[in-house]
Write a protein that holds these residues in place. Structure first.
Motif, mmCIF file in Angstrom:
data_model
loop_
_atom_site.group_PDB
_atom_site.id
_atom_site.type_symbol
_atom_site.label_atom_id
_atom_site.label_comp_id
_atom_site.label_asym_id
_atom_site.label_seq_id
_atom_site.Cartn_x
_atom_site.Cartn_y
_atom_site.Cartn_z
ATOM 1 N N ALA A 39 0.639 -0.789 -0.052
ATOM 2 C CA ALA A 39 0.080 0.456 -0.187
ATOM 3 C C ALA A 39 0.917 0.767 0.118
ATOM 4 C CB ALA A 39 -1.387 -0.182 0.984
ATOM 5 N N PRO A 40 0.391 2.096 -0.839
ATOM 6 C CA PRO A 40 1.060 3.331 -0.875
ATOM 7 C C PRO A 40 0.936 4.153 0.597
ATOM 8 C CG PRO A 40 -1.069 3.816 -1.866
ATOM 9 C CD PRO A 40 -0.864 2.197 -1.545
ATOM 10 N N SER A 41 2.433 4.784 0.612
ATOM 11 C CA SER A 41 2.043 6.330 2.122
ATOM 12 C C SER A 41 2.159 7.222 2.043
ATOM 13 C CB SER A 41 3.296 5.073 2.900
ATOM 14 O OG SER A 41 3.654 5.854 4.683
ATOM 15 N N ARG A 42 3.289 7.949 2.529
ATOM 16 C CA ARG A 42 3.554 9.794 2.291
ATOM 17 C C ARG A 42 3.648 9.500 0.834
ATOM 18 N NH1 ARG A 42 4.536 8.504 7.898
ATOM 19 N NH2 ARG A 42 3.329 9.886 8.823
ATOM 20 N N HIS A 43 2.791 10.623 -0.027
ATOM 21 C CA HIS A 43 3.779 11.589 -1.062
ATOM 22 C C HIS A 43 3.286 12.419 -1.000
ATOM 23 C CE1 HIS A 43 3.520 6.779 -2.184
ATOM 24 N NE2 HIS A 43 5.301 6.982 -2.954
ATOM 25 N N LEU A 44 4.090 12.970 -2.124
ATOM 26 C CA LEU A 44 3.933 14.912 -2.287
ATOM 27 C C LEU A 44 2.133 14.515 -3.179
ATOM 28 C CD1 LEU A 44 4.537 18.106 -2.391
ATOM 29 C CD2 LEU A 44 6.235 17.465 -4.499
ATOM 30 N N GLY A 45 1.294 15.945 -3.189
ATOM 31 C CA GLY A 45 0.153 15.737 -4.043
ATOM 32 C C GLY A 45 -0.919 16.686 -3.289
ATOM 33 N N ALA A 46 -2.091 15.433 -3.624
ATOM 34 C CA ALA A 46 -3.546 17.172 -3.574
ATOM 35 C C ALA A 46 -4.810 16.102 -3.252
ATOM 36 C CB ALA A 46 -3.679 18.390 -4.087
ATOM 37 N N ASN A 47 -5.078 16.369 -2.645
ATOM 38 C CA ASN A 47 -6.084 15.372 -2.388
ATOM 39 C C ASN A 47 -7.385 16.313 -2.337
ATOM 40 O OD1 ASN A 47 -6.678 12.538 -1.479
ATOM 41 N ND2 ASN A 47 -7.541 13.126 0.174
ATOM 42 N N ILE A 48 -8.191 15.859 -2.364
ATOM 43 C CA ILE A 48 -9.796 16.280 -1.943
ATOM 44 C C ILE A 48 -10.883 15.105 -1.135
ATOM 45 C CG2 ILE A 48 -11.205 16.090 -3.948
ATOM 46 C CD1 ILE A 48 -12.736 17.663 -3.615
ATOM 47 N N LYS A 49 -11.546 15.290 -0.331
ATOM 48 C CA LYS A 49 -11.722 14.439 0.939
ATOM 49 C C LYS A 49 -13.489 14.971 1.371
ATOM 50 C CE LYS A 49 -11.262 14.191 4.967
ATOM 51 N NZ LYS A 49 -10.222 13.321 6.530
ATOM 52 N N TYR A 50 -14.579 13.694 1.425
ATOM 53 C CA TYR A 50 -16.072 14.276 1.924
ATOM 54 C C TYR A 50 -16.232 13.204 2.962
ATOM 55 C CZ TYR A 50 -21.094 14.205 1.408
ATOM 56 O OH TYR A 50 -22.218 14.902 1.735
ATOM 57 N N SER A 51 -17.253 13.693 3.794
ATOM 58 C CA SER A 51 -16.967 13.641 4.989
ATOM 59 C C SER A 51 -18.491 13.289 5.478
ATOM 60 C CB SER A 51 -15.786 13.484 6.001
ATOM 61 O OG SER A 51 -16.490 12.087 7.209
ATOM 62 N N ILE A 52 -19.463 12.393 5.750
ATOM 63 C CA ILE A 52 -20.785 12.261 6.301
ATOM 64 C C ILE A 52 -20.494 10.722 7.514
ATOM 65 C CG2 ILE A 52 -22.175 14.314 5.060
ATOM 66 C CD1 ILE A 52 -23.549 11.706 3.871
ATOM 67 N N PRO A 53 -21.652 11.126 8.300
ATOM 68 C CA PRO A 53 -21.527 9.884 8.915
ATOM 69 C C PRO A 53 -21.479 8.669 8.338
ATOM 70 C CG PRO A 53 -22.612 11.563 10.320
ATOM 71 C CD PRO A 53 -22.319 12.172 8.615
ATOM 72 N N LEU A 54 -22.080 8.433 7.838
ATOM 73 C CA LEU A 54 -22.857 7.268 6.868
ATOM 74 C C LEU A 54 -21.490 7.367 5.436
ATOM 75 C CD1 LEU A 54 -24.180 4.843 5.988
ATOM 76 C CD2 LEU A 54 -25.574 6.511 4.098
ATOM 77 N N ILE A 55 -20.929 8.422 4.615
ATOM 78 C CA ILE A 55 -20.188 8.129 3.702
ATOM 79 C C ILE A 55 -19.187 8.927 3.843
ATOM 80 C CG2 ILE A 55 -20.105 8.414 1.434
ATOM 81 C CD1 ILE A 55 -22.887 8.370 1.149
ATOM 82 N N TRP A 56 -17.465 8.082 3.827
ATOM 83 C CA TRP A 56 -16.821 8.798 3.430
ATOM 84 C C TRP A 56 -16.339 8.859 1.977
ATOM 85 C CZ3 TRP A 56 -11.323 7.872 2.538
ATOM 86 C CH2 TRP A 56 -9.846 8.556 3.415
ATOM 87 N N ALA A 57 -15.439 9.531 1.626
ATOM 88 C CA ALA A 57 -14.376 9.665 0.570
ATOM 89 C C ALA A 57 -13.464 10.420 -0.035
ATOM 90 C CB ALA A 57 -15.996 9.852 -1.257
#
Length: 458
Positions: free
Chosen positions: A164-182
């Motif tokens: 599995a990948p660990s730390r890398h330089l990059g950009a990320n977007i995350k969406y989180s509500i109690p039921l769904i996390w993406a």
């Protein structure tokens, strides 16, 4: 009076010095600044400076893990394993919520006597349920990989997480509500120690090579989020990856998978594919299931990788290479404690202890990894391990871990031909798996280990 003076000096250190003239305050560069009064607190053993409205908050985050491991049961004809001790992690981080919507962090590790960058993060939280993050940080792929080392149930993560990948330089977007996390992100090279930085610079300067890219996405469902004492995590992730320039120039364009037997003190990497050259891309994928009920926590995951070669790859066998493995583990708090899940991070957090003096957690795990692809012509070895553990959660900051583990490696797990794995027809130890005369269940390096960790976070 002395205590107030010390607190004032610490405030000036973390917020920057300023001076006042005619009621207006200026920074050390002569720029007029806006100022707020801040309060100093100890929050769960960490020093925190925070404004009255909580828009500004800065804190120090340290971690020390001291380990010992002893090994026994290895065949007398095989390579010896040295007992030893180490500082597994010596981390120092500064983290800051500089406004209500902007967060920054840097984190370094000095366990090997040299500074190695871990996290360097800029994050925007101004959109409801969304985080946008750039910098150097862990990709959202494996639950076990993303769980902080402070809260692991065993001293080391399962072997298969090395895929599995660990730390890398990059950009990320995350969406989180109690039921769904993406989560979805684009990532480039690893930024860690001097070796990786030098390789990136040499590949760029001498050969004009780019850093390579990865595209990683993950989706998690939490159908039991309405319950306080139980939870269920159902997740899956994929990552499309091209070779990175953090590899040495001679290995550029390749992929290598290797893993130790879930220990940092025995430095032998029994399972090792060596460099697979001429890679076009690799596709990582995982499915994971975890849950908890009061003091019980269970977790399992499968991680796989398919490596696709270019038409002009120097590998004789140009078929896709497939590797993978899985683990299953569980832990139970004996004295009324509660397992706790981090809904924002989709991973497990520090336990809630059941007694004033702490709590004891008993743990068990099975894990396996297979880096053999006989059809693809790769003999990297396979390994499995059975582990039992006990964790003493003393308080919010101190933890002791005791692990026992039995490791079973196959005849191909010879560390790229460096390690003895059996006996030939003449009864002599051999590193060549083609000459091993032992039966399938007998060949390979098998041994046990007992390890201890003393941990403090502050």
């Amino acid at each position: 009076m002395r205590r107030k003076t010390i607190c004032l000096l610490l405030v000036l250190f973390v917020t920057g010095s300023a001076f006042a003239q005619d009621g207006v305050k200026y920074d050390q560069y002569g720029m007029e600044v806006q100022s707020k009064k801040i309060k100093t607190e100890m929050q769960d053993g960490r020093l925190v400076f925070e404004s009255e409205d909580s828009d500004y908050k800065i804190w120090l985050d340290g971690r020390v893990q001291a380990d010992y491991a002893g090994f026994f049961g290895v065949d007398d004809d095989y390579d010896e394993i040295g007992n030893g001790a180490s500082i597994r992690r010596a981390r120092f981080a500064v983290k800051a919520q500089v406004t209500r919507n902007w967060y920054g962090e840097f984190d370094i590790d000095m366990a090997d006597g040299t500074a190695e960058l871990k996290d360097a993060i800029l994050r925007y939280d101004g959109i409801k349920n969304v985080e946008i993050q750039v910098g150097n940080f862990k990709e959202n792929f494996s639950m076990q990989r993303n769980t902080s080392s402070r809260y692991l149930q065993f001293m080391e993560r399962p072997m298969v997480t090395y895929l599995a990948p660990s730390r890398h330089l990059g950009a990320n977007i995350k969406y989180s509500i109690p039921l769904i996390w993406a989560s979805a992100g684009i990532f480039f090279q690893e930024i860690a120690g001097l070796e990786e930085v030098t390789n990136v610079q040499d590949n760029n300067k001498d050969y004009g090579r780019g850093t390579g890219e990865s595209y990683t996405g993950k989706l998690v469902l939490r159908p039991l989020h309405k319950y306080n004492d139980m939870g269920l995590h159902i997740g899956g992730a994929v990552s499309y990856r091209t070779p990175k320039s953090t590899d040495a120039p001679s290995d550029f364009g390749g992929v290598r998978y290797s893993a130790r037997n879930s220990t940092s003190i025995n430095r032998k990497k029994y399972v090792d594919t060596d460099v697979i050259k001429g890679v076009d891309h690799s596709l990582l994928y995982t499915a994971e299931l975890a849950g908890h009920y009061k003091g019980l926590r269970v977790e399992t995951a499968y991680i796989g990788s398919t490596v696709s070669l270019k038409d002009d790859s120097p590998m004789v066998n140009k078929d896709n290479k497939n590797f993978g493995g899985w683990y299953a583990q569980a832990g139970y708090l004996l004295f009324g404690g509660q397992q706790r899940y981090d809904y924002g991070g989709a991973k497990y957090n520090r336990v809630q202890r059941g007694q004033k003096w702490g709590d004891l957690e008993l743990t068990a795990r099975y894990e396996s990894i297979d880096l053999n692809d006989f059809d693809g012509g790769v003999y990297g070895g396979a390994s499995e391990a059975y582990a039992l553990g006990m964790n003493f959660w003393v308080n919010n900051n101190v933890k002791f871990m005791l692990n026992y583990q039995y490791n079973n490696n196959d005849r191909y797990a010879n560390g790229k031909g460096k390690l003895l794995v059996g006996h030939d027809a003449a009864g002599k130890p051999t590193k060549d798996y083609t000459k091993v005369t032992e039966s399938k269940g007998k060949a390979g390096i098998d041994y046990s280990m007992v390890s201890l960790r003393c941990e403090i976070v502050f």
